[in-house]
Design a protein around this motif. Structure first.
Motif, mmCIF file in Angstrom:
data_model
loop_
_atom_site.group_PDB
_atom_site.id
_atom_site.type_symbol
_atom_site.label_atom_id
_atom_site.label_comp_id
_atom_site.label_asym_id
_atom_site.label_seq_id
_atom_site.Cartn_x
_atom_site.Cartn_y
_atom_site.Cartn_z
ATOM 1 N N GLY A 197 0.790 -1.228 0.000
ATOM 2 C CA GLY A 197 0.000 0.000 0.000
ATOM 3 C C GLY A 197 0.819 1.272 0.000
ATOM 4 N N HIS A 198 0.137 2.356 0.293
ATOM 5 C CA HIS A 198 0.740 3.687 0.452
ATOM 6 C C HIS A 198 0.208 4.297 1.745
ATOM 7 C CE1 HIS A 198 1.818 4.634 -4.021
ATOM 8 N NE2 HIS A 198 2.790 4.031 -3.384
ATOM 9 N N ARG A 199 1.127 4.614 2.630
ATOM 10 C CA ARG A 199 0.715 5.257 3.887
ATOM 11 C C ARG A 199 0.011 6.580 3.629
ATOM 12 N NH1 ARG A 199 5.934 5.621 7.596
ATOM 13 N NH2 ARG A 199 6.822 5.408 5.508
ATOM 14 N N LYS A 200 0.655 7.434 2.812
ATOM 15 C CA LYS A 200 0.120 8.781 2.599
ATOM 16 C C LYS A 200 -1.256 8.735 1.954
ATOM 17 C CE LYS A 200 4.250 11.600 2.146
ATOM 18 N NZ LYS A 200 5.264 11.529 1.110
ATOM 19 N N CYS A 201 -1.466 7.732 1.092
ATOM 20 C CA CYS A 201 -2.743 7.636 0.365
ATOM 21 C C CYS A 201 -3.780 6.826 1.150
ATOM 22 C CB CYS A 201 -2.512 7.006 -1.005
ATOM 23 S SG CYS A 201 -1.260 7.858 -1.975
ATOM 24 N N LYS A 202 -3.378 6.341 2.329
ATOM 25 C CA LYS A 202 -4.249 5.506 3.164
ATOM 26 C C LYS A 202 -4.775 4.279 2.402
ATOM 27 C CE LYS A 202 -5.647 8.881 6.627
ATOM 28 N NZ LYS A 202 -4.554 9.818 6.343
ATOM 29 N N ILE A 245 -1.390 -0.787 -8.750
ATOM 30 C CA ILE A 245 -1.430 0.675 -8.897
ATOM 31 C C ILE A 245 -2.332 1.304 -7.828
ATOM 32 C CG2 ILE A 245 -1.965 2.604 -10.449
ATOM 33 C CD1 ILE A 245 0.346 0.791 -11.358
ATOM 34 N N CYS A 246 -1.800 2.324 -7.166
ATOM 35 C CA CYS A 246 -2.547 3.028 -6.127
ATOM 36 C C CYS A 246 -3.633 3.899 -6.778
ATOM 37 C CB CYS A 246 -1.592 3.891 -5.318
ATOM 38 S SG CYS A 246 -2.406 5.022 -4.185
ATOM 39 N N PRO A 247 -4.900 3.739 -6.390
ATOM 40 C CA PRO A 247 -5.970 4.521 -7.016
ATOM 41 C C PRO A 247 -5.941 6.002 -6.600
ATOM 42 C CG PRO A 247 -6.842 3.171 -5.229
ATOM 43 C CD PRO A 247 -5.386 2.823 -5.347
ATOM 44 N N VAL A 248 -5.208 6.318 -5.533
ATOM 45 C CA VAL A 248 -5.191 7.711 -5.062
ATOM 46 C C VAL A 248 -4.146 8.529 -5.818
ATOM 47 C CG1 VAL A 248 -4.855 9.215 -3.052
ATOM 48 C CG2 VAL A 248 -6.005 6.995 -2.795
ATOM 49 N N CYS A 249 -2.895 8.018 -5.876
ATOM 50 C CA CYS A 249 -1.824 8.810 -6.505
ATOM 51 C C CYS A 249 -1.420 8.287 -7.871
ATOM 52 C CB CYS A 249 -0.608 8.886 -5.591
ATOM 53 S SG CYS A 249 0.259 7.318 -5.445
ATOM 54 N N GLY A 250 -1.907 7.114 -8.239
ATOM 55 C CA GLY A 250 -1.610 6.574 -9.565
ATOM 56 C C GLY A 250 -0.237 5.939 -9.703
HETATM 57 ZN ZN LIG Z 1 -0.652 6.273 -3.499
#
Ligand SMILES: [Zn+2]
Ligand SMILES: [Zn+2]
Length: 476
Positions: A274-279, A293-298
């Motif tokens: 995951g991504h901490r910043k993007c939760k 792929i992170c849906p928040v930051c891409g």
């Molecule tokens: Zn992200």
């Protein structure tokens, strides 16, 4: 004798470690935890070896003990004169090198039978790189060549690949490792007998990967401060000597290897993805569903240990792994007491309470894994007893660690401690599954989305995680 061994630790000569990592404090904490054999760590460092030669004396063959008169006064307060603490010479080497077109970063543990052998290893390694700047030296030396040097000096040196799943620094790590132990150690791989599973993986995860079947799965603490000794450890049933320890590692059997003690792997900083910043915090199935792929930051998510294990897995039923040994999940006593008292695990109150419990009920690890519950209840009260019961049977609340953030494991829901203490009945806690996702479904999804396609999509999205995303140095 049945004993607990923690063979991978560090000394005060390693970067970012406690100044209390000296033989006197190590001896004290081994007594506190109930560890009989501890690795010295850092035997490649000349300063540490001098200190060990000054402060230790030979005990049984290849094992050492603290010289008389050096024991800390507070060791007597533990009320256990009989505990014998032994040290075995151990080290960790960080190898950074290029192989098969990629930069590899692999950590390896060495065990040695004597100071003479250690002196020879130091002499050889000092020609390759600097062994004095860090207790865990960084050398431009292929893991296979390190093994060759070790075996050339003594066939009684054992090399154990360290924390094999750690993304950045390990034999099978996602960032700079290999896809198998054989690929890493090449023609010498038959000299590898055991692998260290590390803080973010446990035995069942490793049982998914049949190429690991020949190896003893070991757990060590990799401690950077003495109070963390034994957070992961091994149980052996052996006589006290280096040859006996070596035999157990090289020919593991249920007669001499009693399994491992592990913190819940979900507490590790890189268990989930995951991504901490993007939760965004995902299990492996969710990660593949999203092509990483992170849906928040891409950008590509940080892929943790569980997904890496799943990628290399080829078994659906983990219980079909031959030679399975027991494993005991623990939550450190200080964390349990902190939950019960509602204060921080490093607070004075918790420290004092832990000491009181250990004086009353015996060393920490034995208390956590083997003391009968009735005895714990009688000696230490119903709340600690219920916490240990839940911990032993995996009836705990878990928040998985991911992207450099430690996970959390708790024994009680809010308000439950008071309820236990007042004797009220509690809602049942669900038991955790061995694996939190379906391995078969994972592999089917990879087939459907295409491994190459997933990799290409992730790479075009910007692989931002070739260093610790928090920007800090990571130590494992
Ligand atoms: Zn992200
Ligand atoms: Zn390491």
């Amino acid at each position: 004798m049945r004993l607990i061994a923690d063979l991978h630790i560090h000394s005060h000569f390693s970067l970012a470690t406690s100044s209390q990592l000296v033989p006197e404090h190590l001896d004290y904490w081994c007594r506190y935890k109930g560890i009989t054999i501890a690795g010295t760590g850092d035997f490649t460092h000349p300063g540490w070896i001098k200190e060990l030669k000054d402060k230790l004396e030979p005990a049984e063959q290849g094992l050492f003990r603290l010289k008389p008169g050096l024991h800390l006064d507070k060791a007597n307060e533990l009320g256990r004169e009989s505990n014998q603490v032994r040290f075995v010479l151990s080290a960790e080497i960080s190898s950074i090198y290029k192989k098969n077109g990629r930069v590899r970063k692999v950590h390896n543990i060495l065990l040695a039978p004597s100071f003479e052998v250690v002196d020879k290893i130091q002499a050889r390694l000092s020609r390759i790189g600097n062994i004095t700047s860090d207790g865990r030296p960084i050398l431009g030396l292929d893991s296979r060549d390190l093994l060759a040097i070790a075996l050339d000096i003594s066939s009684d040196v054992e090399l154990i690949p360290a924390h094999i799943w750690t993304p950045w620094f390990s034999a099978l790590g996602e960032k700079s490792g290999f896809d198998s132990i054989e690929e890493c150690y090449g023609d010498l791989s038959s000299h590898i007998h055991a692998v260290e599973t590390g803080l973010s993986s446990d035995s069942p995860m490793n049982w998914c990967v049949s190429s690991l079947d020949p190896y003893l799965l070991m757990s060590n603490s990799d401690s950077h401060s003495p109070d963390r000794l034994g957070r992961n450890a091994n149980i052996f049933d052996i006589g006290l000597s280096y040859p006996e320890l070596l035999r157990a590692i090289r020919q593991p059997s249920s007669a001499c290897c009693g399994g491992t003690i592990d913190m819940y792997p979900q507490e590790g900083k890189y268990h989930f993805d995951g991504h901490r910043k993007c939760k965004v915090c995902w299990n492996p199935l969710q990660t593949i569903e999203h092509n990483e792929i992170c849906p928040v930051c891409g950008r590509r998510v940080v892929v943790g240990v569980l997904t890496r294990v799943a990628q290399l897995s080829n078994r659906n039923d983990v219980l079909s792994r031959p030679g399975r040994l027991p494993f005991y999940f623990i939550i450190p006593l200080a964390e349990i007491i902190a939950e019960i008292t509602g204060t921080g695990s490093k607070s004075k109150k918790v420290t004092a309470k832990c000491l009181e419990v250990i004086r009353t009920a015996g060393p920490e690890l034995q208390l956590l894994i083997q003391t009968p519950l009735e005895e714990i209840s009688r000696l230490c009260g119903s709340a600690l007893c219920e916490a240990i019961r839940r911990m032993r049977s995996s009836e705990v609340l878990i928040e998985e660690g991911f992207d450099g953030e430690y996970g959390k494991v708790r024994a009680f829901r809010p308000g439950e401690v008071q309820a236990v203490e007042s004797g009220s009945s509690l809602k049942e806690m669900p038991k955790r599954a061995l694996l939190p996702f379906d391995l078969k479904a994972f592999r089917e999804l990879i087939c459907r989305n295409g491994a190459e396609n997933i990799r290409a999509t992730a790479e075009s999205a910007g692989v931002s995680n070739d260093k610790d995303p928090s920007g800090q140095l990571i130590f494992f």
